[in-house]
Design a protein around this motif. Sequence first.
Motif, PDB file in Angstrom:
ATOM      1  N   GLN B  55     -44.989 -41.911   6.076  1.00 28.53           N
ATOM      2  CA  GLN B  55     -44.115 -42.354   7.158  1.00 28.53           C
ATOM      3  C   GLN B  55     -42.794 -42.893   6.611  1.00 28.53           C
ATOM      4  OE1 GLN B  55     -46.269 -44.916   9.835  1.00 28.53           O
ATOM      5  NE2 GLN B  55     -45.352 -43.847  11.573  1.00 28.53           N
ATOM      6  N   VAL B  56     -42.873 -43.588   5.496  1.00 31.31           N
ATOM      7  CA  VAL B  56     -41.665 -44.211   4.920  1.00 31.31           C
ATOM      8  C   VAL B  56     -40.861 -43.211   4.095  1.00 31.31           C
ATOM      9  CG1 VAL B  56     -40.862 -45.958   3.294  1.00 31.31           C
ATOM     10  CG2 VAL B  56     -42.689 -46.511   4.898  1.00 31.31           C
ATOM     11  N   LEU B  57     -41.559 -42.393   3.310  1.00 34.04           N
ATOM     12  CA  LEU B  57     -40.870 -41.539   2.330  1.00 34.04           C
ATOM     13  C   LEU B  57     -40.691 -40.099   2.798  1.00 34.04           C
ATOM     14  CD1 LEU B  57     -42.732 -42.772  -0.888  1.00 34.04           C
ATOM     15  CD2 LEU B  57     -40.562 -43.605   0.027  1.00 34.04           C
ATOM     16  N   GLY B  58     -41.403 -39.706   3.848  1.00 34.31           N
ATOM     17  CA  GLY B  58     -41.319 -38.312   4.292  1.00 34.31           C
ATOM     18  C   GLY B  58     -42.174 -37.406   3.418  1.00 34.31           C
ATOM     19  N   ALA B  59     -41.846 -36.130   3.427  1.00 35.31           N
ATOM     20  CA  ALA B  59     -42.669 -35.137   2.730  1.00 35.31           C
ATOM     21  C   ALA B  59     -42.334 -35.098   1.242  1.00 35.31           C
ATOM     22  CB  ALA B  59     -42.457 -33.766   3.336  1.00 35.31           C
ATOM     23  N   PRO B  60     -43.351 -35.079   0.400  1.00 33.18           N
ATOM     24  CA  PRO B  60     -43.086 -34.959  -1.034  1.00 33.18           C
ATOM     25  C   PRO B  60     -42.644 -33.551  -1.416  1.00 33.18           C
ATOM     26  CG  PRO B  60     -45.448 -34.920  -0.627  1.00 33.18           C
ATOM     27  CD  PRO B  60     -44.795 -35.140   0.700  1.00 33.18           C
ATOM     28  N   THR B  61     -42.163 -33.442  -2.640  1.00 28.60           N
ATOM     29  CA  THR B  61     -41.787 -32.123  -3.160  1.00 28.60           C
ATOM     30  C   THR B  61     -43.030 -31.327  -3.520  1.00 28.60           C
ATOM     31  OG1 THR B  61     -39.873 -33.217  -4.129  1.00 28.60           O
ATOM     32  CG2 THR B  61     -40.318 -30.971  -4.858  1.00 28.60           C
ATOM     33  N   ALA B  62     -44.014 -32.025  -4.063  1.00 26.48           N
ATOM     34  CA  ALA B  62     -45.236 -31.336  -4.497  1.00 26.48           C
ATOM     35  C   ALA B  62     -46.432 -32.257  -4.332  1.00 26.48           C
ATOM     36  CB  ALA B  62     -45.108 -30.903  -5.959  1.00 26.48           C
ATOM     37  N   VAL B  63     -47.595 -31.657  -4.172  1.00 26.21           N
ATOM     38  CA  VAL B  63     -48.850 -32.399  -4.096  1.00 26.21           C
ATOM     39  C   VAL B  63     -49.778 -31.841  -5.165  1.00 26.21           C
ATOM     40  CG1 VAL B  63     -50.854 -32.941  -2.671  1.00 26.21           C
ATOM     41  CG2 VAL B  63     -48.598 -32.853  -1.622  1.00 26.21           C
ATOM     42  N   LEU B  64     -50.335 -32.735  -5.980  1.00 26.32           N
ATOM     43  CA  LEU B  64     -51.193 -32.293  -7.077  1.00 26.32           C
ATOM     44  C   LEU B  64     -52.577 -32.908  -6.932  1.00 26.32           C
ATOM     45  CD1 LEU B  64     -48.704 -32.949 -10.049  1.00 26.32           C
ATOM     46  CD2 LEU B  64     -49.018 -30.819  -8.769  1.00 26.32           C
ATOM     47  N   GLU B  65     -53.559 -32.199  -7.451  1.00 28.86           N
ATOM     48  CA  GLU B  65     -54.928 -32.693  -7.461  1.00 28.86           C
ATOM     49  C   GLU B  65     -55.012 -33.882  -8.419  1.00 28.86           C
ATOM     50  OE1 GLU B  65     -57.594 -29.651  -8.630  1.00 28.86           O
ATOM     51  OE2 GLU B  65     -59.248 -30.435  -7.438  1.00 28.86           O
ATOM     52  N   LEU B  73     -48.712 -37.439  -5.297  1.00 30.36           N
ATOM     53  CA  LEU B  73     -47.560 -36.922  -4.558  1.00 30.36           C
ATOM     54  C   LEU B  73     -46.316 -37.060  -5.429  1.00 30.36           C
ATOM     55  CD1 LEU B  73     -48.075 -38.366  -0.952  1.00 30.36           C
ATOM     56  CD2 LEU B  73     -49.203 -36.448  -2.067  1.00 30.36           C
ATOM     57  N   VAL B  74     -45.557 -35.989  -5.508  1.00 29.79           N
ATOM     58  CA  VAL B  74     -44.386 -35.950  -6.389  1.00 29.79           C
ATOM     59  C   VAL B  74     -43.120 -35.761  -5.553  1.00 29.79           C
ATOM     60  CG1 VAL B  74     -43.297 -34.773  -8.339  1.00 29.79           C
ATOM     61  CG2 VAL B  74     -45.803 -34.852  -8.166  1.00 29.79           C
ATOM     62  N   TRP B  75     -42.167 -36.652  -5.738  1.00 34.52           N
ATOM     63  CA  TRP B  75     -40.826 -36.468  -5.155  1.00 34.52           C
ATOM     64  C   TRP B  75     -39.874 -36.209  -6.309  1.00 34.52           C
ATOM     65  CZ3 TRP B  75     -44.378 -39.306  -2.568  1.00 34.52           C
ATOM     66  CH2 TRP B  75     -44.398 -39.231  -1.176  1.00 34.52           C
ATOM     67  N   SER B  76     -39.032 -35.232  -6.175  1.00 34.04           N
ATOM     68  CA  SER B  76     -38.040 -34.996  -7.227  1.00 34.04           C
ATOM     69  C   SER B  76     -36.717 -34.607  -6.596  1.00 34.04           C
ATOM     70  CB  SER B  76     -38.519 -33.919  -8.199  1.00 34.04           C
ATOM     71  OG  SER B  76     -38.422 -32.649  -7.611  1.00 34.04           O
ATOM     72  N   TRP B  77     -35.683 -34.837  -7.334  1.00 33.39           N
ATOM     73  CA  TRP B  77     -34.345 -34.492  -6.880  1.00 33.39           C
ATOM     74  C   TRP B  77     -33.513 -34.181  -8.113  1.00 33.39           C
ATOM     75  CZ3 TRP B  77     -36.872 -39.085  -6.308  1.00 33.39           C
ATOM     76  CH2 TRP B  77     -36.449 -40.137  -7.114  1.00 33.39           C
ATOM     77  N   GLN B  78     -32.345 -33.702  -7.886  1.00 36.82           N
ATOM     78  CA  GLN B  78     -31.509 -33.300  -9.022  1.00 36.82           C
ATOM     79  C   GLN B  78     -30.070 -33.694  -8.749  1.00 36.82           C
ATOM     80  OE1 GLN B  78     -31.629 -29.094  -9.761  1.00 36.82           O
ATOM     81  NE2 GLN B  78     -30.276 -29.196 -11.527  1.00 36.82           N
ATOM     82  N   ASP B  79     -29.444 -34.296  -9.713  1.00 35.67           N
ATOM     83  CA  ASP B  79     -28.003 -34.563  -9.657  1.00 35.67           C
ATOM     84  C   ASP B  79     -27.491 -34.426 -11.084  1.00 35.67           C
ATOM     85  OD1 ASP B  79     -25.415 -35.331  -9.321  1.00 35.67           O
ATOM     86  OD2 ASP B  79     -25.860 -37.202  -8.275  1.00 35.67           O
ATOM     87  N   GLU B  80     -27.100 -33.227 -11.415  1.00 37.31           N
ATOM     88  CA  GLU B  80     -26.682 -32.959 -12.790  1.00 37.31           C
ATOM     89  C   GLU B  80     -25.259 -32.425 -12.793  1.00 37.31           C
ATOM     90  OE1 GLU B  80     -29.455 -30.177 -14.389  1.00 37.31           O
ATOM     91  OE2 GLU B  80     -31.091 -31.641 -14.477  1.00 37.31           O
TER      92      GLU B  80
END
Lengths: 152, 147
Positions: B55-65, B73-80
């Motif tokens: 609810q707070v963070l929204g949908a993650p980038t990936a879900v792992l076992e 739950l993995v959130w990732s972003w890019q600013d390069e």
Amino acid sequence: MSTSRLALLGALFLFSFSSACALGRMEQNDPLDAAAIGALQPGKTTAREVVEALGAPTEVVQLGRRTAYRYDATTTKGAVLFLVVLNFANVDGRSDRLWVFFDENDVLSHYGASFGTHRTQYAMPWEDVHEDGDNAARDADRAGVGTAGGGK
Amino acid sequence: MRQGGHRRTAIGLVLVATASSGCLSYHRTRIDEPLPDAALAELVDGRTTLGQCLQVLGAPTAVLEYRGDGMALVWSWQDEDQWGLEVSLPVSDQANVNFNLDLGAADRPGAVLWFGQDLVLERWRRGRLGELIPRRVRPASPEESGG
């Protein structure tokens, strides 16, 4: 050489040193339907109903006895400024993403959604594309977006 | 004679410089948005539930076992951003000699949240994904594993 020919050559010479810009846009999948996602009910909606409403997921992950489906769409905008010997380029990509989690009986237990495709901007590298004001203005033009999620 | 040689060399260099094209470029790539620090600060190990996180963070980038019925739950972003120097020198009508010099490279930043079987947050970390998630290894075939 006549004056008009000299002027034409001068214009061509200046044009060859002038700047230029290019814009590009790429989309992957249709933006997610915020209204359909808002209708999901943890504890009631089944996996079959989710697939009927949203179509085939991009990814299915097995998590022990649970499963999770991912739906997503991405919009990427690129802008390039050519200044002959110095070029600037920027790429801004954002996604709509939905993860739905099902229990061992294939009933929705949790979901999380984020909407970002409408926030993508054509910009230069030095510009801030994540300003709260920009995001809010773009969110206002798309009903039902922001982050959403919950569980039973 | 010697002066003429210098002049020919200078003219030759000018011709090569004119025929070649070179440019300096600055390129920035931004993919998705970083998770707000304020939202991450609300997470409490051992108390925050999966539903509250989503609810707070929204949908993650990936879900792992993770540990059987748990999940990560993995959130990732890019600013390069990176500066580049590109030089292209035509050596014939069909071929160019060119090289690129890139001065920037970085691992993707992100955040990982680990949930146990009860779907309550065990812990979360923020940092470079390469340091947070163990490198995934392709399962070995029976022949490779000797089984």
